[in-house]
Design a protein around this motif. Structure first.
Motif, mmCIF file in Angstrom:
data_model
loop_
_atom_site.group_PDB
_atom_site.id
_atom_site.type_symbol
_atom_site.label_atom_id
_atom_site.label_comp_id
_atom_site.label_asym_id
_atom_site.label_seq_id
_atom_site.Cartn_x
_atom_site.Cartn_y
_atom_site.Cartn_z
ATOM 1 N N CYS A 125 1.350 -1.395 0.153
ATOM 2 C CA CYS A 125 -0.096 0.061 0.215
ATOM 3 C C CYS A 125 0.837 1.271 -0.253
ATOM 4 O O CYS A 125 1.898 1.316 0.923
ATOM 5 C CB CYS A 125 -0.672 -0.110 1.798
ATOM 6 N N ILE A 126 0.608 2.346 -0.925
ATOM 7 C CA ILE A 126 1.148 3.321 -0.888
ATOM 8 C C ILE A 126 0.179 4.747 -0.815
ATOM 9 O O ILE A 126 -0.723 4.815 -1.542
ATOM 10 C CB ILE A 126 2.395 3.623 -2.075
ATOM 11 N N LEU A 141 2.785 7.138 3.350
ATOM 12 C CA LEU A 141 3.179 6.289 3.901
ATOM 13 C C LEU A 141 3.032 4.906 3.114
ATOM 14 O O LEU A 141 2.533 5.347 2.064
ATOM 15 C CB LEU A 141 1.856 6.213 5.247
ATOM 16 N N ARG A 142 3.566 3.922 3.175
ATOM 17 C CA ARG A 142 4.016 2.620 2.741
ATOM 18 C C ARG A 142 3.466 1.308 3.653
ATOM 19 O O ARG A 142 4.904 1.479 4.947
ATOM 20 C CB ARG A 142 4.787 2.444 1.669
ATOM 21 N N LYS A 143 3.499 0.662 2.895
ATOM 22 C CA LYS A 143 3.303 -0.785 3.954
ATOM 23 C C LYS A 143 2.534 -2.061 3.162
ATOM 24 O O LYS A 143 2.578 -2.030 2.389
ATOM 25 C CB LYS A 143 1.306 -0.942 4.814
ATOM 26 N N SER A 493 5.193 -1.279 8.036
ATOM 27 C CA SER A 493 4.542 0.539 7.609
ATOM 28 C C SER A 493 5.861 1.202 7.638
ATOM 29 O O SER A 493 6.979 1.589 9.146
ATOM 30 C CB SER A 493 3.825 1.709 8.419
ATOM 31 N N TYR A 494 5.887 1.857 6.602
ATOM 32 C CA TYR A 494 7.635 3.221 6.983
ATOM 33 C C TYR A 494 7.104 4.071 6.025
ATOM 34 O O TYR A 494 6.263 4.931 5.460
ATOM 35 C CB TYR A 494 8.757 2.902 4.802
ATOM 36 N N GLN A 495 7.265 5.011 7.169
ATOM 37 C CA GLN A 495 7.045 6.585 7.088
ATOM 38 C C GLN A 495 7.938 7.244 6.188
ATOM 39 O O GLN A 495 9.262 7.654 6.913
ATOM 40 C CB GLN A 495 5.925 7.224 8.795
ATOM 41 N N ASP A 496 7.893 8.506 5.249
ATOM 42 C CA ASP A 496 8.606 9.230 4.303
ATOM 43 C C ASP A 496 10.001 8.714 4.166
ATOM 44 O O ASP A 496 11.597 9.241 4.575
ATOM 45 C CB ASP A 496 9.079 10.420 5.743
ATOM 46 N N TRP A 497 10.206 7.391 4.171
ATOM 47 C CA TRP A 497 11.472 6.186 3.964
ATOM 48 C C TRP A 497 12.018 6.748 2.588
ATOM 49 O O TRP A 497 11.314 6.691 1.476
ATOM 50 C CB TRP A 497 11.430 5.156 4.134
ATOM 51 N N PRO A 498 13.555 6.902 2.739
ATOM 52 C CA PRO A 498 13.856 7.369 0.759
ATOM 53 C C PRO A 498 13.497 6.497 0.318
ATOM 54 O O PRO A 498 14.135 4.923 0.602
ATOM 55 C CB PRO A 498 15.158 7.496 1.608
ATOM 56 N N SER A 500 15.131 5.407 -2.618
ATOM 57 C CA SER A 500 16.529 3.625 -2.561
ATOM 58 C C SER A 500 16.511 3.206 -0.934
ATOM 59 O O SER A 500 17.080 1.534 -1.509
ATOM 60 C CB SER A 500 17.586 4.615 -2.315
ATOM 61 N N MET A 501 15.707 3.154 0.083
ATOM 62 C CA MET A 501 15.941 2.540 1.417
ATOM 63 C C MET A 501 14.994 1.671 1.268
ATOM 64 O O MET A 501 15.163 0.538 2.390
ATOM 65 C CB MET A 501 16.719 3.291 2.695
ATOM 66 N N LEU B 448 8.042 2.472 10.809
ATOM 67 C CA LEU B 448 9.477 3.299 11.074
ATOM 68 C C LEU B 448 9.349 4.958 10.575
ATOM 69 O O LEU B 448 8.645 4.749 9.402
ATOM 70 C CB LEU B 448 10.198 2.425 9.844
ATOM 71 N N SER B 462 -1.685 3.315 4.060
ATOM 72 C CA SER B 462 -0.747 2.283 4.772
ATOM 73 C C SER B 462 0.083 2.798 5.950
ATOM 74 O O SER B 462 0.758 2.382 6.485
ATOM 75 C CB SER B 462 0.322 3.060 3.680
#
Lengths: 527, 527
Positions: A125-126, A141-143, A493-498, A500-501, B448, B462
């Motif tokens: 999910c994005i 946010l991405r999950k 979930s990743y929040q504001d994660w770059p 490339s990472m 994260l 997300s």
């Protein structure tokens, strides 16, 4: 070759002194191989390896996991006759069944390989950022789903392949990215070791980290309870009895850090036969059910142990027909002398309950460990008031309940414990009269079957193999089909994660070309 | 109007003799309304109504459930000033926060309304029959998600609206088709009753069955434990302390029929600040974190209670800056005198631990129940060895840990209990050096965050609001966003079921026009 040792990751190991043998129920004697029970040290070694393997395995690509799973399937087939021979010797089941179950096991491995190779199963999910939102900017946010960690799998006595060492629980957990430690089933330790060797070979050939799989021998409860209580274990899969599954569930929920246990346990799989259906096709229903009740010597978790009808001439005639048909069937061997004894004991207990009548009881002599199929009958009120009759009798046994009317039928259904399946045998014209019965039945089961038999659990996305307790410890999951992978994963979930990472599944450019929910729209596109 | 009574379905009821009042922490005195605790009889009435409502509500269409949810949102807005006034009086929180939280609550209700109106959330799957398959025909199987049954919701002290009576748990459960019984939070019983009245009005206006919602007052643990142990309850949602959540989890898992408990509990939300980031933007990080630590008087489950850095001049300077910034902030009121006392007690305990130093401690006089913000520091080794320092201090408090190096940092992260969030403050150039730290952090958290603050839980698909125990009792679910509905549903399969008797979501003609997985392909088409 069967060594009798444990697989602690890639290494065979037998540090312990406690040994045991498996049993051939057809010959009524022990098999030759000696198995060495895993020690506390070996358990710790397996878990340390699993924990360190997890750090790598969780990030292995879907493509590479698919190769691993497909390689397991190949290695299982390579075992060829040695596997089929061990299976038959340790289960008393016929060769045809062994080959059929091997086919199912291989199919499941390929199914999960396809799932993780395609990749959309992670439910990516994005939700993109909105910098100028008021009163505060919206973050990016991405999950996606990620694996829980090392999973302990307890295989089933009645499915030495499809629900055991490389069965559905293991295949789903490995597909998810979870290392697996199998507590080998003591009744088929040799079959288990052979399959374990196939998994280890596949792991080595496809470069999976050591510790991604271990196989621990155990004839008692000690190894299993040590595993379930161990802080490095993050989830448990189990297929077997209510007593066994509940014990593991209790251990897991009493831990400092409780962990999920998916236990698929007993079921009597109620079958409701409506009057019109009996009028139209009594003989064929009787014949079909005589066969379903005795299939695999009645040793299926979906065995129809409870048949409900409305009392009257038709039902009487059905009972007579079912009894005649079932007595025509040649008795077959049970999995183990212990299981054969338990069947006789539980059946006798049920039959000795007040007002229970025997409609059919195979009474010729049979070889040791062969089960004598039995049909009992009882009236609705008696069944309603006697919980003993609601318990599973594991084997070729079914009780036909003669209900006064649909109200009593509904009452009985409502008071049943949770079940894997419920079946309606009906003509379409009569179903509307029984809508409340159907609704009550739905409330108690994981799968409803229409004009069929509950035995036979199709492996496909639409299968629910599970159900309200005690059919399973958590009705929110299935043990069969691609969605069984959900038992071993959690959303992350990743929040504001770059970009490339981020893991590939969540990157802007969608390198895996998977289906994702982007700003609430399903798409295979990129950002 | 606040009556102090329980809602037993549509009826106000106060049969009990035990009463209590809420507390205004700003005035440091009790509010006027008297609340009557629910009795065992009222609990049973609410559950009987919920059970019978479930039989109808589970089959209510998505369209009609959407109208119900939207009507709840409308009725909440109609409460207008009366609700905001009660909220502020019972929480000590400012009007702006009350209105913001009301907005979030209304947004969540609309979000779930949209979800169930669209309908694809049921994850419908269809695998069609293959009559001529060998060795046995393939049956027609169809699966969808169905509601579990009555759900008990325990609201949060710190979110009287968004995580309470009509908050995320309730909205998700109603959307799923589960009746809800709220165990009203005693600190905001008046706010709860007003919101309950809005839900009841909406249920009546939109023709929902009586019992679809009840609201039970309780100042102690008795009502809650009766509810969780009750056989008619099928799942539990909770937001609050580890002690409270674990007690409910234990009750639920010790039942004859264990039920799922989703408890979202405490978290210290580790924040890792890397050296390069401190070099480049020390002042802004300090300012941002001073604000995040004190936001809502530090009473957020995502409050950053643990900040980790590599010891050295930059980190010393950051601690100084953070301390200066946080002391500039005007103290604010806590939710209740009990919470204010607990904050002082827990903070004192942490500060009295060996080798813990105070970097900032607001020391001017403040009104009763206002919290004095505090920053502590400690070195990595001491933190690693003292589990007391890993516990949440609920309020405006954070401890900065000065680690020797990245190895110790990773070691600390690996040994933390499960957390809702983990944050990295970093320059992209330095992250590759810390990949093992990031991996360890991922293993301990549900979300994260990169270069942001953990406070602020965006409501979107997300979002994962949950995490490894004790952040939640089951990391496989989220408490926030559309997917939080999955806590309250189970998969259910129909085998060879006649098309006319199938629910609309599974009918050949796809009357709901939802997305379904048909023979392993996603489609909005019909069969």
């Amino acid at each position: 070759m069967i060594t009798g040792k444990n697989y602690i990751g890639n290494q065979l190991s037998a540090k312990g002194s406690k040994t045991y043998k498996t049993f051939n129920p057809q010959l009524n004697s022990e098999n030759k191989h000696v198995f060495t029970e895993a020690t506390t040290v070996e358990i710790q070694e397996a878990l340390s390896l699993a924990t360190s393997a997890y750090k790598k395995f969780k990030d292995v690509s879907g493509q590479d996991k698919a190769e691993f799973l497909n390689a397991i399937a190949d290695e299982i087939l390579t075992l060829d006759d040695a596997l089929i021979k061990a299976y038959c010797e340790e289960s008393g089941l016929p060769e045809g069944r062994a080959k059929g179950e091997r086919g199912r096991t291989v199919f499941q491995l390929h199914m999960f390989a396809d799932l993780v190779k395609e990749g959309s199963w992670v439910e990516a999910c994005i939700d993109t950022a909105v910098q100028n939102r008021e009163p505060a900017p919206k973050p990016d946010l991405r999950k996606m789903l990620i694996p829980l960690g090392p999973v302990v799998v307890f295989g089933a006595s009645n499915f030495p392949l499809a629900y055991s060492t490389a069965g559905g629980d293991t295949a789903a957990a490995l597909a998810a990215g979870c290392p697996v430690i199998v507590k080998s089933h003591p009744m088929h330790a040799g079959t288990g070791e052979l399959v374990a060797s196939a998994i280890i070979k596949a792991a080595e050939k496809t470069g999976m980290p050591n510790g991604v799989f271990s196989n621990l021998n155990s004839s008692g409860i000690e190894v299993g309870s040590q595993l379930v209580k161990h802080p490095q274990v993050k989830a448990v899969g189990f297929t077997g009895s209510i007593k066994g599954g509940r014990a593991l569930y209790d251990l897991a929920s009493q831990r400092n850090e409780p962990i999920p246990v998916f236990a698929e346990m007993g079921s009597i799989n109620p079958v409701i036969i409506l009057p019109e259906a009996l009028k139209v096709r009594l003989e064929s229903i009787a014949k079909t059910y005589a066969s379903s009740i005795t299939l695999g010597t009645g040793q299926f978790c979906t065995n129809p142990g409870l048949i409900l009808g409305i009392k009257g001439e038709s039902l009487d005639k059905f009972i007579k027909n079912l009894s005649d048909e079932i007595l025509k069937i040649e008795p077959t061997c049970m999995l183990h002398s212990n299981i054969a004894h338990a069947f006789e004991k539980n059946k006798s207990k049920a039959l000795s309950e007040s007002k229970v009548q025997v409609a059919a009881n195979y009474d010729s002599d049979v070889p040791a460990n062969y089960a004598k199929q039995t049909i009992a009958t009882v009236n609705g009120q008696v069944f309603l008031e006697n919980p003993t009759l609601h318990h599973e009798v594991f084997g070729p046994y079914s009780i036909v309940v003669q209900c006064d009317n649909e109200v009593q039928l509904k009452d009985i259904i409502s008071k049943l414990e949770g079940q894997l399946t419920g079946t309606m045998i009906a003509e379409e014209s009569e179903t509307s009269k029984y809508s409340e019965v159907i609704s009550a039945l739905q409330n108690r089961v994981g799968r409803l079957i229409y004009n069929g038999v509950p035995t036979g659990v199709e492996v496909c996305p639409s299968m629910t193999h599970g159900g309200p307790y005690p059919a399973s410890t958590d009705s929110r999951f299935t043990a069969v089909g691609i969605h069984s992978i959900k038992r071993w994963v959690r959303p992350f979930s990743y929040q504001d994660w770059p970009n490339s990472m981020l893991p590939n599944a969540l990157k802007n450019e969608n390198p895996l070309k998977i289906t994702r929910l982007i700003n609430n729209k399903q798409t295979k596109g990129s950002l």
